[in-house]
Design a protein around this motif. Structure first.
Motif, PDB file in Angstrom:
ATOM      1  N   PRO A 262      11.027   5.509   4.362  1.00 28.21           N
ATOM      2  CA  PRO A 262      10.355   4.375   4.994  1.00 28.21           C
ATOM      3  C   PRO A 262       8.917   4.132   4.528  1.00 28.21           C
ATOM      4  O   PRO A 262       8.378   3.058   4.746  1.00 28.21           O
ATOM      5  CB  PRO A 262      10.374   4.744   6.482  1.00 28.21           C
ATOM      6  CG  PRO A 262      10.338   6.240   6.481  1.00 28.21           C
ATOM      7  CD  PRO A 262      11.134   6.661   5.279  1.00 28.21           C
ATOM      8  N   ASN A 263       8.279   5.119   3.925  1.00 27.63           N
ATOM      9  CA  ASN A 263       6.864   4.949   3.577  1.00 27.63           C
ATOM     10  C   ASN A 263       6.579   5.058   2.086  1.00 27.63           C
ATOM     11  O   ASN A 263       5.414   5.092   1.676  1.00 27.63           O
ATOM     12  CB  ASN A 263       6.023   5.992   4.330  1.00 27.63           C
ATOM     13  CG  ASN A 263       6.158   5.850   5.834  1.00 27.63           C
ATOM     14  OD1 ASN A 263       6.026   4.750   6.373  1.00 27.63           O
ATOM     15  ND2 ASN A 263       6.454   6.946   6.512  1.00 27.63           N
ATOM     16  N   ARG A 264       7.598   5.118   1.272  1.00 27.94           N
ATOM     17  CA  ARG A 264       7.432   5.165  -0.180  1.00 27.94           C
ATOM     18  C   ARG A 264       8.683   4.582  -0.815  1.00 27.94           C
ATOM     19  O   ARG A 264       9.780   4.706  -0.267  1.00 27.94           O
ATOM     20  CB  ARG A 264       7.173   6.588  -0.665  1.00 27.94           C
ATOM     21  CG  ARG A 264       8.197   7.603  -0.191  1.00 27.94           C
ATOM     22  CD  ARG A 264       7.771   8.999  -0.588  1.00 27.94           C
ATOM     23  NE  ARG A 264       8.830   9.970  -0.269  1.00 27.94           N
ATOM     24  CZ  ARG A 264       8.816  11.237  -0.660  1.00 27.94           C
ATOM     25  NH1 ARG A 264       7.810  11.675  -1.396  1.00 27.94           N
ATOM     26  NH2 ARG A 264       9.790  12.049  -0.331  1.00 27.94           N
ATOM     27  N   PHE A 265       8.520   3.967  -1.981  1.00 23.60           N
ATOM     28  CA  PHE A 265       9.612   3.213  -2.581  1.00 23.60           C
ATOM     29  C   PHE A 265       9.526   3.251  -4.099  1.00 23.60           C
ATOM     30  O   PHE A 265       8.445   3.409  -4.668  1.00 23.60           O
ATOM     31  CB  PHE A 265       9.543   1.737  -2.151  1.00 23.60           C
ATOM     32  CG  PHE A 265       9.608   1.499  -0.681  1.00 23.60           C
ATOM     33  CD1 PHE A 265      10.809   1.228  -0.061  1.00 23.60           C
ATOM     34  CD2 PHE A 265       8.452   1.539   0.094  1.00 23.60           C
ATOM     35  CE1 PHE A 265      10.879   1.007   1.306  1.00 23.60           C
ATOM     36  CE2 PHE A 265       8.502   1.313   1.462  1.00 23.60           C
ATOM     37  CZ  PHE A 265       9.710   1.051   2.075  1.00 23.60           C
ATOM     38  N   ASP A 266      10.691   3.079  -4.745  1.00 18.93           N
ATOM     39  CA  ASP A 266      10.673   2.618  -6.124  1.00 18.93           C
ATOM     40  C   ASP A 266      10.996   1.126  -6.091  1.00 18.93           C
ATOM     41  O   ASP A 266      11.177   0.543  -5.015  1.00 18.93           O
ATOM     42  CB  ASP A 266      11.597   3.426  -7.035  1.00 18.93           C
ATOM     43  CG  ASP A 266      13.075   3.281  -6.690  1.00 18.93           C
ATOM     44  OD1 ASP A 266      13.426   2.436  -5.838  1.00 18.93           O
ATOM     45  OD2 ASP A 266      13.890   4.014  -7.280  1.00 18.93           O
ATOM     46  N   CYS A 267      11.057   0.478  -7.250  1.00 23.34           N
ATOM     47  CA  CYS A 267      11.151  -0.984  -7.245  1.00 23.34           C
ATOM     48  C   CYS A 267      12.417  -1.489  -6.555  1.00 23.34           C
ATOM     49  O   CYS A 267      12.368  -2.383  -5.706  1.00 23.34           O
ATOM     50  CB  CYS A 267      11.037  -1.530  -8.668  1.00 23.34           C
ATOM     51  SG  CYS A 267      12.376  -1.073  -9.791  1.00 23.34           S
ATOM     52  N   SER A 268      13.573  -0.908  -6.909  1.00 24.78           N
ATOM     53  CA  SER A 268      14.819  -1.405  -6.337  1.00 24.78           C
ATOM     54  C   SER A 268      15.043  -0.882  -4.924  1.00 24.78           C
ATOM     55  O   SER A 268      15.758  -1.513  -4.136  1.00 24.78           O
ATOM     56  CB  SER A 268      15.998  -1.026  -7.234  1.00 24.78           C
ATOM     57  OG  SER A 268      16.054   0.376  -7.449  1.00 24.78           O
TER      58      SER A 268
ATOM     59  N   ALA B 157      14.223  -4.386   1.800  1.00 21.93           N
ATOM     60  CA  ALA B 157      13.735  -5.670   2.302  1.00 21.93           C
ATOM     61  C   ALA B 157      14.891  -6.578   2.683  1.00 21.93           C
ATOM     62  O   ALA B 157      14.881  -7.213   3.750  1.00 21.93           O
ATOM     63  CB  ALA B 157      12.847  -6.330   1.251  1.00 21.93           C
ATOM     64  N   TRP B 158      15.906  -6.644   1.832  1.00 25.98           N
ATOM     65  CA  TRP B 158      17.058  -7.484   2.159  1.00 25.98           C
ATOM     66  C   TRP B 158      17.897  -6.876   3.274  1.00 25.98           C
ATOM     67  O   TRP B 158      18.485  -7.599   4.090  1.00 25.98           O
ATOM     68  CB  TRP B 158      17.895  -7.762   0.915  1.00 25.98           C
ATOM     69  CG  TRP B 158      17.367  -8.968   0.197  1.00 25.98           C
ATOM     70  CD1 TRP B 158      16.536  -9.013  -0.884  1.00 25.98           C
ATOM     71  CD2 TRP B 158      17.610 -10.326   0.564  1.00 25.98           C
ATOM     72  NE1 TRP B 158      16.243 -10.305  -1.214  1.00 25.98           N
ATOM     73  CE2 TRP B 158      16.887 -11.138  -0.347  1.00 25.98           C
ATOM     74  CE3 TRP B 158      18.352 -10.938   1.552  1.00 25.98           C
ATOM     75  CZ2 TRP B 158      16.904 -12.530  -0.276  1.00 25.98           C
ATOM     76  CZ3 TRP B 158      18.375 -12.327   1.627  1.00 25.98           C
ATOM     77  CH2 TRP B 158      17.656 -13.100   0.716  1.00 25.98           C
TER      78      TRP B 158
ATOM     79  N   GLY C  43       0.793  -1.222   0.000  1.00 26.78           N
ATOM     80  CA  GLY C  43       0.000   0.000   0.000  1.00 26.78           C
ATOM     81  C   GLY C  43       0.823   1.270   0.000  1.00 26.78           C
ATOM     82  O   GLY C  43       0.275   2.361  -0.217  1.00 26.78           O
ATOM     83  N   SER C  44       2.139   1.154   0.228  1.00 27.07           N
ATOM     84  CA  SER C  44       2.990   2.346   0.164  1.00 27.07           C
ATOM     85  C   SER C  44       3.103   2.829  -1.277  1.00 27.07           C
ATOM     86  O   SER C  44       3.201   2.016  -2.198  1.00 27.07           O
ATOM     87  CB  SER C  44       4.396   2.031   0.705  1.00 27.07           C
ATOM     88  OG  SER C  44       4.344   1.663   2.065  1.00 27.07           O
TER      89      SER C  44
END
Length: 327
Positions: A224-230, A236-237, A214-215
């Motif tokens: 911490p609350n928004r991302f691009d794919c990488s 996560a890792w 949902g981010s």
């Protein structure tokens, strides 16, 4: 960016969404995928797949002085009974700092292969430009770094050098890995049977990624609350204590051991590239089992779980990070 599944709709007749095994079979039938002789697996040290080819090309461009510096780094490392990872770290530091040249100049009072500064207690100008002294001093400092064996080589190099540009050491990782294997007679096994399973790490990886559902997707964001794919896959890792490169193409080339997509496990990285070209990777997702991936899709969308899709761009090779590979 994704979900261009028209080709698969026509070919499969069930929405263009098919299992991992079927996807890889389709890729093989279409003649797509890697331009190498097949998916390769890596070990804790070294590069695999296309990254190895790139590292070889970079190493072949080194001149006589640079090759002699590499040979000396490995020679000293062997004499001190240090593991090949230490040699790789030193090579990456030397290549980044001085292009593997024993310079008598540099920024401020930086000198030598590792651009050590006499004013920062690295030694006298005469000492830091003595190749034997500089290499031994670098190794001495490396051994003082806590958990250096558990770091990605470029991160360990930064811990010694303390550069204002901490990520630049990663750029020569594939070259250094190739040199260690070539000059140091340390070969990397391509036997997939020995590829480390992420094991308990994947629980942390997938749990972190699920918490981000949902981010919003924001290009260049890494939480911490928004991302691009990488940014999402890297964070996560990182939640499992494993460092991988920041951008999707580097994650493909240097993020871990390469495994056939048909053997993907929870937490493995799955990639898409224009024309199935591994040098044109533009999207990455986490495989979470049951033919599903978790990813940050594209602008205007949110982190989601979806079926694995092809769209003519899915690569037949996944990447499996691990503590061993990232160290």
């Amino acid at each position: 960016m994704r979900k261009i599944a028209v080709v698969l709709v026509l070919l499969t007749g069930f929405g263009g969404l098919i299992g991992v095994g079927a996807v890889t079979g389709l890729l093989a039938g279409m003649g797509g995928g890697e331009r190498t002789s097949g998916a390769r697996c890596g070990a804790a040290l070294g590069a695999s797949g296309t990254a190895d080819s790139r590292g070889r090309r970079m190493a072949q461009g080194l001149g006589g002085e640079q090759q002699r510096v590499v040979e000396r780094i490995i020679e000293v490392g062997k004499r001190r009974e240090l593991p090949p990872r230490a040699w790789q770290i030193a090579i990456q530091a030397g290549k980044t700092e001085s292009d593997l040249r024993n310079l008598n100049y540099g920024h401020a009072d930086s000198l030598g292969v590792f651009q050590m500064r006499p004013s920062m207690n690295w030694g006298s100008p005469q000492q830091v430009t003595d190749l034997g002294y500089a290499i031994n001093k670098f190794y001495d400092e490396l051994l003082e770094v806590d958990d250096w064996k558990d770091m990605r080589p470029g991160t360990a190099a930064q811990a010694v050098e303390r550069s204002a540009f901490p990520t630049r050491y990663h750029e020569v990782e594939s070259m250094a890995a190739h040199l260690v294997g070539d000059e140091g007679d340390t070969r990397v096994s391509n036997d997939c049977s020995g590829t480390p399973d992420a094991g308990e790490l994947t629980t942390k990886v997938v749990d972190y990624a699920r918490d981000q559902l949902g981010s919003p997707y924001v290009w260049g964001a890494e939480g911490p609350n928004r991302f691009d794919c990488s940014g999402l896959t890297q964070r996560a890792w990182a939640a499992a204590g494993v460092e991988i490169p920041r951008v999707s193409q580097d994650q493909y080339h240097s993020g871990g051991a390469m495994v056939p997509l048909s053997k993907a496990r929870n937490g493995d990285l799955v990639f898409w590239g224009h024309g199935r070209d591994s040098d044109s990777v533009h999207h990455v997702a986490l495989y979470i089992g049951d033919n599903k991936v978790l990813h940050a899709p594209q602008p205007g969308e949110k982190v989601e779980i979806t079926e694995l899709w092809d769209g003519g761009e899915l690569l037949p090779t996944a990447v499996r990070p691990s503590r061993a590979r990232a160290s």
